[in-house]
Design a protein around this motif. Structure first.
Motif, short mmCIF file in Angstrom:
data_model
loop_
_atom_site.label_atom_id
_atom_site.label_comp_id
_atom_site.label_asym_id
_atom_site.label_seq_id
_atom_site.Cartn_x
_atom_site.Cartn_y
_atom_site.Cartn_z
N PHE A 1 0.84 -1.19 0.00
CA PHE A 1 0.00 0.00 0.00
C PHE A 1 0.87 1.24 0.00
CE2 PHE A 1 0.67 -1.23 4.40
CZ PHE A 1 1.00 -0.04 5.02
N SER A 2 0.28 2.31 -0.47
CA SER A 2 0.91 3.64 -0.41
C SER A 2 -0.14 4.63 0.04
CB SER A 2 1.47 4.04 -1.78
OG SER A 2 2.55 3.20 -2.13
N TYR A 3 0.28 5.55 0.89
CA TYR A 3 -0.61 6.59 1.38
C TYR A 3 -0.59 7.80 0.47
CZ TYR A 3 -0.94 4.23 5.93
OH TYR A 3 -1.18 3.33 6.94
N THR A 4 -1.66 8.58 0.50
CA THR A 4 -1.68 9.86 -0.20
C THR A 4 -0.82 10.85 0.58
OG1 THR A 4 -3.59 10.68 1.02
CG2 THR A 4 -4.05 9.46 -1.02
N SER A 5 -0.41 11.91 -0.05
CA SER A 5 0.39 12.92 0.66
C SER A 5 -0.43 13.55 1.79
CB SER A 5 0.89 13.99 -0.31
OG SER A 5 -0.18 14.60 -0.98
N GLU A 6 -1.74 13.68 1.61
CA GLU A 6 -2.59 14.22 2.67
C GLU A 6 -2.62 13.28 3.88
OE1 GLU A 6 -3.62 13.79 -0.53
OE2 GLU A 6 -3.78 15.86 -1.22
N ALA A 7 -2.66 11.98 3.62
CA ALA A 7 -2.67 11.01 4.72
C ALA A 7 -1.35 11.06 5.49
CB ALA A 7 -2.92 9.61 4.20
N TRP A 8 -0.23 11.19 4.75
CA TRP A 8 1.06 11.32 5.43
C TRP A 8 1.10 12.57 6.30
CZ3 TRP A 8 4.01 7.77 6.85
CH2 TRP A 8 4.32 6.68 6.06
N ALA A 9 0.57 13.66 5.80
CA ALA A 9 0.55 14.90 6.58
C ALA A 9 -0.25 14.72 7.87
CB ALA A 9 -0.02 16.04 5.75
N ARG A 10 -1.39 14.04 7.78
CA ARG A 10 -2.19 13.76 8.98
C ARG A 10 -1.44 12.87 9.95
NH1 ARG A 10 -6.33 13.22 5.15
NH2 ARG A 10 -6.27 10.96 5.33
N LEU A 11 -0.77 11.83 9.44
CA LEU A 11 -0.02 10.91 10.31
C LEU A 11 1.17 11.59 10.98
CD1 LEU A 11 -0.12 7.64 8.19
CD2 LEU A 11 -1.16 8.00 10.44
N ILE A 12 1.81 12.49 10.26
CA ILE A 12 2.93 13.22 10.85
C ILE A 12 2.43 14.17 11.94
CG2 ILE A 12 4.68 14.99 10.36
CD1 ILE A 12 5.02 13.55 7.59
N GLY A 13 1.33 14.85 11.66
CA GLY A 13 0.76 15.78 12.64
C GLY A 13 0.11 15.09 13.83
N HIS A 14 -0.46 13.92 13.59
CA HIS A 14 -1.16 13.17 14.65
C HIS A 14 -0.85 11.69 14.48
CE1 HIS A 14 -3.57 16.88 14.17
NE2 HIS A 14 -3.60 16.82 15.50
N PRO A 15 0.32 11.25 14.92
CA PRO A 15 0.71 9.85 14.75
C PRO A 15 -0.30 8.89 15.40
CG PRO A 15 2.56 11.15 15.52
CD PRO A 15 1.35 12.02 15.61
N GLU A 16 -0.57 7.80 14.71
CA GLU A 16 -1.45 6.78 15.24
C GLU A 16 -1.03 5.43 14.67
OE1 GLU A 16 -5.50 6.43 13.41
OE2 GLU A 16 -4.98 8.41 12.65
N ASP A 17 -1.39 4.38 15.35
CA ASP A 17 -1.04 3.03 14.92
C ASP A 17 -2.09 2.55 13.93
OD1 ASP A 17 -0.27 0.42 14.60
OD2 ASP A 17 -0.43 -0.12 16.72
N ARG A 18 -1.78 2.64 12.64
CA ARG A 18 -2.71 2.22 11.60
C ARG A 18 -2.86 0.70 11.54
NH1 ARG A 18 -6.38 4.82 11.22
NH2 ARG A 18 -6.93 3.86 9.24
N ALA A 19 -1.93 -0.02 12.12
CA ALA A 19 -2.05 -1.48 12.17
C ALA A 19 -3.29 -1.89 12.96
CB ALA A 19 -0.80 -2.10 12.76
N GLN A 20 -3.63 -1.13 13.99
CA GLN A 20 -4.82 -1.45 14.78
C GLN A 20 -6.09 -1.34 13.94
OE1 GLN A 20 -4.65 1.15 18.19
NE2 GLN A 20 -3.41 -0.30 19.35
N ALA A 21 -6.15 -0.33 13.08
CA ALA A 21 -7.31 -0.19 12.21
C ALA A 21 -7.37 -1.34 11.20
CB ALA A 21 -7.27 1.15 11.48
N ALA A 22 -6.22 -1.68 10.64
CA ALA A 22 -6.17 -2.79 9.68
C ALA A 22 -6.59 -4.09 10.37
CB ALA A 22 -4.76 -2.91 9.10
N GLN A 23 -6.14 -4.28 11.59
CA GLN A 23 -6.48 -5.48 12.33
C GLN A 23 -7.99 -5.59 12.55
OE1 GLN A 23 -4.28 -5.88 15.96
NE2 GLN A 23 -5.39 -7.67 16.62
N ALA A 24 -8.62 -4.49 12.85
CA ALA A 24 -10.08 -4.49 13.06
C ALA A 24 -10.81 -4.92 11.80
CB ALA A 24 -10.54 -3.12 13.52
#
Length: 90
Positions: free
Chosen positions: A9-32
Motif C-alpha cells: 500500500f501507499s498513502y496519499t500525501s494528505e494522509a502522510w501529513a495527517r499521520l505526521i501531525g497526529h501519529p497513530e497506529d494504523r495497524a490497529q485499524a487494519a487489524q479491526a
C-alpha cells in the motif's frame, strides 16, 4: 490451511501529513478490518521504495479478503492497495 495474503500500500500525501501531525497506529485499524471477517493480521510494516508499506494477513478465503480490501482502500487515505494471494509451499 488458512490462506495468507500479502498487501502493498501507499498513502496519499494528505494522509502522510495527517499521520505526521497526529501519529497513530494504523495497524490497529487494519487489524479491526480483517478480524471482522474472521481473519488475522500477522504483520504491518512501513518501508522505503515503491510502496509505503506491506502487510501480511490470513483470511478464511479470497471472498473474505476481497471484502476487506475496498473497506481499507475506500477511505481515501491510500493511493494504492494491492493484494497477492500467497501459495502454500507444501
Amino acid at each position: 490451511m488458512i490462506p495468507l495474503y500479502l498487501t502493498t500500500f501507499s498513502y496519499t500525501s494528505e494522509a502522510w501529513a495527517r499521520l505526521i501531525g497526529h501519529p497513530e497506529d494504523r495497524a490497529q485499524a487494519a487489524q479491526a478490518y480483517i478480524e471482522s471477517v474472521g481473519g488475522k493480521l500477522h504483520g504491518f510494516w512501513y518501508a522505503f521504495g515503491a510502496h509505503d508499506g506491506y502487510s501480511l494477513w490470513e483470511a478464511p478465503d479470497n471472498v473474505s479478503m476481497a471484502a476487506v480490501a475496498p473497506a481499507i482502500s475506500g477511505g481515501g487515505a491510500v493511493s494504492s492497495f494491492e493484494t497477492t494471494v500467497l501459495s502454500d509451499r507444501r
